[in-house]
Design a protein around this motif. Structure first.
Motif, PDB file in Angstrom:
ATOM      1  N   LEU A 210      14.844  73.746   1.336  1.00 32.06           N
ATOM      2  CA  LEU A 210      15.716  74.315   2.356  1.00 32.06           C
ATOM      3  C   LEU A 210      16.167  73.272   3.371  1.00 32.06           C
ATOM      4  O   LEU A 210      17.250  73.395   3.955  1.00 32.06           O
ATOM      5  CB  LEU A 210      14.991  75.444   3.107  1.00 32.06           C
ATOM      6  CG  LEU A 210      14.890  76.807   2.427  1.00 32.06           C
ATOM      7  CD1 LEU A 210      14.082  77.750   3.304  1.00 32.06           C
ATOM      8  CD2 LEU A 210      16.267  77.381   2.170  1.00 32.06           C
ATOM      9  N   ILE A 211      15.349  72.253   3.586  1.00 39.36           N
ATOM     10  CA  ILE A 211      15.622  71.296   4.674  1.00 39.36           C
ATOM     11  C   ILE A 211      16.944  70.558   4.461  1.00 39.36           C
ATOM     12  O   ILE A 211      17.813  70.576   5.339  1.00 39.36           O
ATOM     13  CB  ILE A 211      14.437  70.324   4.839  1.00 39.36           C
ATOM     14  CG1 ILE A 211      13.192  71.110   5.287  1.00 39.36           C
ATOM     15  CG2 ILE A 211      14.777  69.229   5.836  1.00 39.36           C
ATOM     16  CD1 ILE A 211      11.937  70.277   5.402  1.00 39.36           C
ATOM     17  N   PRO A 212      17.167  69.896   3.305  1.00 41.48           N
ATOM     18  CA  PRO A 212      18.467  69.222   3.140  1.00 41.48           C
ATOM     19  C   PRO A 212      19.635  70.196   3.118  1.00 41.48           C
ATOM     20  O   PRO A 212      20.762  69.820   3.473  1.00 41.48           O
ATOM     21  CB  PRO A 212      18.321  68.481   1.800  1.00 41.48           C
ATOM     22  CG  PRO A 212      17.180  69.150   1.102  1.00 41.48           C
ATOM     23  CD  PRO A 212      16.258  69.627   2.164  1.00 41.48           C
ATOM     24  N   ALA A 213      19.386  71.457   2.725  1.00 45.47           N
ATOM     25  CA  ALA A 213      20.472  72.439   2.712  1.00 45.47           C
ATOM     26  C   ALA A 213      20.956  72.751   4.122  1.00 45.47           C
ATOM     27  O   ALA A 213      22.095  73.176   4.321  1.00 45.47           O
ATOM     28  CB  ALA A 213      20.007  73.727   2.025  1.00 45.47           C
ATOM     29  N   LEU A 214      20.081  72.523   5.120  1.00 47.42           N
ATOM     30  CA  LEU A 214      20.439  72.795   6.506  1.00 47.42           C
ATOM     31  C   LEU A 214      21.157  71.626   7.170  1.00 47.42           C
ATOM     32  O   LEU A 214      21.829  71.818   8.187  1.00 47.42           O
ATOM     33  CB  LEU A 214      19.185  73.136   7.314  1.00 47.42           C
ATOM     34  CG  LEU A 214      18.490  74.455   6.961  1.00 47.42           C
ATOM     35  CD1 LEU A 214      17.168  74.550   7.702  1.00 47.42           C
ATOM     36  CD2 LEU A 214      19.372  75.634   7.313  1.00 47.42           C
ATOM     37  N   PHE A 215      21.034  70.430   6.623  1.00 48.40           N
ATOM     38  CA  PHE A 215      21.591  69.249   7.282  1.00 48.40           C
ATOM     39  C   PHE A 215      23.093  69.372   7.580  1.00 48.40           C
ATOM     40  O   PHE A 215      23.534  68.977   8.656  1.00 48.40           O
ATOM     41  CB  PHE A 215      21.331  67.987   6.450  1.00 48.40           C
ATOM     42  CG  PHE A 215      19.893  67.558   6.440  1.00 48.40           C
ATOM     43  CD1 PHE A 215      18.977  68.107   7.324  1.00 48.40           C
ATOM     44  CD2 PHE A 215      19.436  66.592   5.552  1.00 48.40           C
ATOM     45  CE1 PHE A 215      17.637  67.714   7.316  1.00 48.40           C
ATOM     46  CE2 PHE A 215      18.108  66.196   5.540  1.00 48.40           C
ATOM     47  CZ  PHE A 215      17.213  66.756   6.418  1.00 48.40           C
ATOM     48  N   PRO A 216      23.914  69.897   6.643  1.00 48.01           N
ATOM     49  CA  PRO A 216      25.355  69.980   6.952  1.00 48.01           C
ATOM     50  C   PRO A 216      25.669  70.878   8.141  1.00 48.01           C
ATOM     51  O   PRO A 216      26.772  70.812   8.686  1.00 48.01           O
ATOM     52  CB  PRO A 216      25.958  70.555   5.655  1.00 48.01           C
ATOM     53  CG  PRO A 216      24.968  70.239   4.596  1.00 48.01           C
ATOM     54  CD  PRO A 216      23.635  70.326   5.259  1.00 48.01           C
ATOM     55  N   HIS A 217      24.719  71.729   8.547  1.00 46.96           N
ATOM     56  CA  HIS A 217      24.976  72.669   9.628  1.00 46.96           C
ATOM     57  C   HIS A 217      24.381  72.218  10.955  1.00 46.96           C
ATOM     58  O   HIS A 217      24.456  72.944  11.947  1.00 46.96           O
ATOM     59  CB  HIS A 217      24.416  74.044   9.252  1.00 46.96           C
ATOM     60  CG  HIS A 217      24.895  74.534   7.920  1.00 46.96           C
ATOM     61  ND1 HIS A 217      26.204  74.897   7.687  1.00 46.96           N
ATOM     62  CD2 HIS A 217      24.244  74.685   6.734  1.00 46.96           C
ATOM     63  CE1 HIS A 217      26.335  75.270   6.424  1.00 46.96           C
ATOM     64  NE2 HIS A 217      25.160  75.145   5.824  1.00 46.96           N
ATOM     65  N   LEU A 218      23.790  71.020  10.971  1.00 48.33           N
ATOM     66  CA  LEU A 218      23.237  70.508  12.213  1.00 48.33           C
ATOM     67  C   LEU A 218      24.364  69.994  13.111  1.00 48.33           C
ATOM     68  O   LEU A 218      25.441  69.637  12.629  1.00 48.33           O
ATOM     69  CB  LEU A 218      22.244  69.383  11.928  1.00 48.33           C
ATOM     70  CG  LEU A 218      20.993  69.771  11.128  1.00 48.33           C
ATOM     71  CD1 LEU A 218      20.082  68.558  10.944  1.00 48.33           C
ATOM     72  CD2 LEU A 218      20.236  70.897  11.812  1.00 48.33           C
ATOM     73  N   PRO A 219      24.153  69.954  14.423  1.00 52.70           N
ATOM     74  CA  PRO A 219      25.193  69.454  15.336  1.00 52.70           C
ATOM     75  C   PRO A 219      25.621  68.044  14.959  1.00 52.70           C
ATOM     76  O   PRO A 219      24.788  67.194  14.634  1.00 52.70           O
ATOM     77  CB  PRO A 219      24.498  69.476  16.706  1.00 52.70           C
ATOM     78  CG  PRO A 219      23.417  70.498  16.563  1.00 52.70           C
ATOM     79  CD  PRO A 219      22.946  70.418  15.143  1.00 52.70           C
ATOM     80  N   PRO A 220      26.932  67.759  14.996  1.00 57.23           N
ATOM     81  CA  PRO A 220      27.412  66.434  14.575  1.00 57.23           C
ATOM     82  C   PRO A 220      27.035  65.316  15.538  1.00 57.23           C
ATOM     83  O   PRO A 220      27.100  64.144  15.173  1.00 57.23           O
ATOM     84  CB  PRO A 220      28.931  66.610  14.525  1.00 57.23           C
ATOM     85  CG  PRO A 220      29.208  67.736  15.471  1.00 57.23           C
ATOM     86  CD  PRO A 220      28.022  68.660  15.372  1.00 57.23           C
ATOM     87  N   ASP A 221      26.642  65.660  16.776  1.00 54.95           N
ATOM     88  CA  ASP A 221      26.363  64.625  17.765  1.00 54.95           C
ATOM     89  C   ASP A 221      24.872  64.405  17.972  1.00 54.95           C
ATOM     90  O   ASP A 221      24.431  64.008  19.050  1.00 54.95           O
ATOM     91  CB  ASP A 221      27.010  64.979  19.102  1.00 54.95           C
ATOM     92  CG  ASP A 221      26.587  66.358  19.600  1.00 54.95           C
ATOM     93  OD1 ASP A 221      25.957  67.102  18.819  1.00 54.95           O
ATOM     94  OD2 ASP A 221      26.904  66.698  20.757  1.00 54.95           O
ATOM     95  N   LEU A 222      24.061  64.649  16.931  1.00 57.86           N
ATOM     96  CA  LEU A 222      22.626  64.408  17.048  1.00 57.86           C
ATOM     97  C   LEU A 222      22.362  62.939  17.343  1.00 57.86           C
ATOM     98  O   LEU A 222      22.999  62.052  16.765  1.00 57.86           O
ATOM     99  CB  LEU A 222      21.909  64.793  15.744  1.00 57.86           C
ATOM    100  CG  LEU A 222      21.640  66.269  15.478  1.00 57.86           C
ATOM    101  CD1 LEU A 222      20.953  66.431  14.133  1.00 57.86           C
ATOM    102  CD2 LEU A 222      20.792  66.880  16.573  1.00 57.86           C
TER     103      LEU A 222
END
Length: 295
Positions: A210-222
């Motif tokens: 599940l973890i890499p599946a969430l990466f595209p939805h993380l804030p772009p300015d991390l």
């Protein structure tokens, strides 16, 4: 403009009301409806929409400019639930009456409408969803988390989740519903009490895919690259709690039926937190049955 192609800022149940001809009496129409405030995709302007919940037709679509309109309670209304949308630039008056079963949140909806009418970037203010749930048992978190200040809780932004983000949430909740001891889909649960670090961390440990599946939805300015550690920091952050609270509030309006259909869920799943969680559980059960049939 169709609502699915707009950014929905606020939605709640409300019917229309009309002035009786030749008098000052306002008569509510029994037709079930909903008010939406949206940002139009094509024009980028604030729209005040009234949709008929029986036919799903948009019967009013008003473009509003900052400081030109206000949403005010009609004090002469016997029910106390009639509001008027009035304009400073004209004599237009549009009357509506609140159709939630309880009047407890009428003032809250009106306050947020007026905030958006003044500033489309207004950070909407909501009462604590867990506090509005029935009874103290609504709090299920077993891990102490840093206290969130009242100013942070009150300054959460409007619900702006995309279908892709909802699909990710659906996947997470489906996985949680398959775990032993997962929260039951009862109407008085809050998503804030379910999507906690105490619940999510074991989920990520047992389902690392599940973890890499969430990466595209993380804030772009991390400030750091997407990683399992960054995800842990996010789920412990006040911003994550605010986003979950906004989705929880949006579900409680009962206005997300069209949006949850994009997840393959029935429209009634958008009628509240309880129906949403039940639909996720049923979806998980079907997926397990299909998996067993193909083994």
């Amino acid at each position: 403009m169709s609502i699915p192609n707009a950014e929905i800022l606020l939605a709640f149940k409300a019917g229309r009301a009309f002035r009786r001809e030749g008098s000052s009496i306002i008569e509510p129409s029994p037709t079930k409806g909903a008010i939406y405030l949206t940002n139009g995709v094509e024009d980028g302007l604030l729209h005040f929409i009234w949709r008929n919940r029986v036919t799903n037709d948009i019967e009013e679509d008003l473009i509003l400019f900052p400081f030109d309109a206000s949403f005010v309670k009609v004090s002469q209304s016997p029910s106390g639930r009639v509001y008027v949308l009035k304009f400073s630039s004209s004599n237009q008056r549009h009357f509506f009456w609140m159709q939630d079963a309880s009047s407890a949140r009428d003032a809250e909806f009106a306050e947020n409408v007026n905030g958006l009418l003044q500033d489309p970037e207004y950070d909407m203010r909501w009462s604590d969803p867990s506090a509005s749930a029935a009874g103290p048992q609504a709090s299920t978190s077993t891990t102490a988390q840093p206290a969130e200040s009242s100013s942070t809780a009150e300054s959460t932004s409007g619900f702006q989740a995309t279908p892709e983000q909802l699909a990710t949430l659906s996947q997470m909740l489906t996985s949680m519903s398959g775990r032993r001891g997962a929260p039951s889909a009862t109407p008085d649960l809050s998503l804030i009490d379910i999507l906690t670090p105490a619940n999510l961390t074991p989920l990520f440990n047992s389902h690392p895919e599940l973890i890499p599946a969430l990466f595209p939805h993380l804030p772009p300015d991390l400030p750091v690259p997407p990683s399992a550690e960054a995800l842990q920091r996010i789920i412990h952050s006040p911003q994550f709690r605010a986003a979950v609270a906004n989705f929880d509030q949006a579900l409680r309006t009962g206005m997300l039926g069209g949006l949850v259909r994009t997840l393959g869920l029935p429209e009634e799943a958008g009628a509240g937190v309880g129906p949403f969680l039940r639909a996720i559980q049923e979806q998980a059960d079907r997926e397990r049955e299909n998996s067993m049939d193909t083994d």
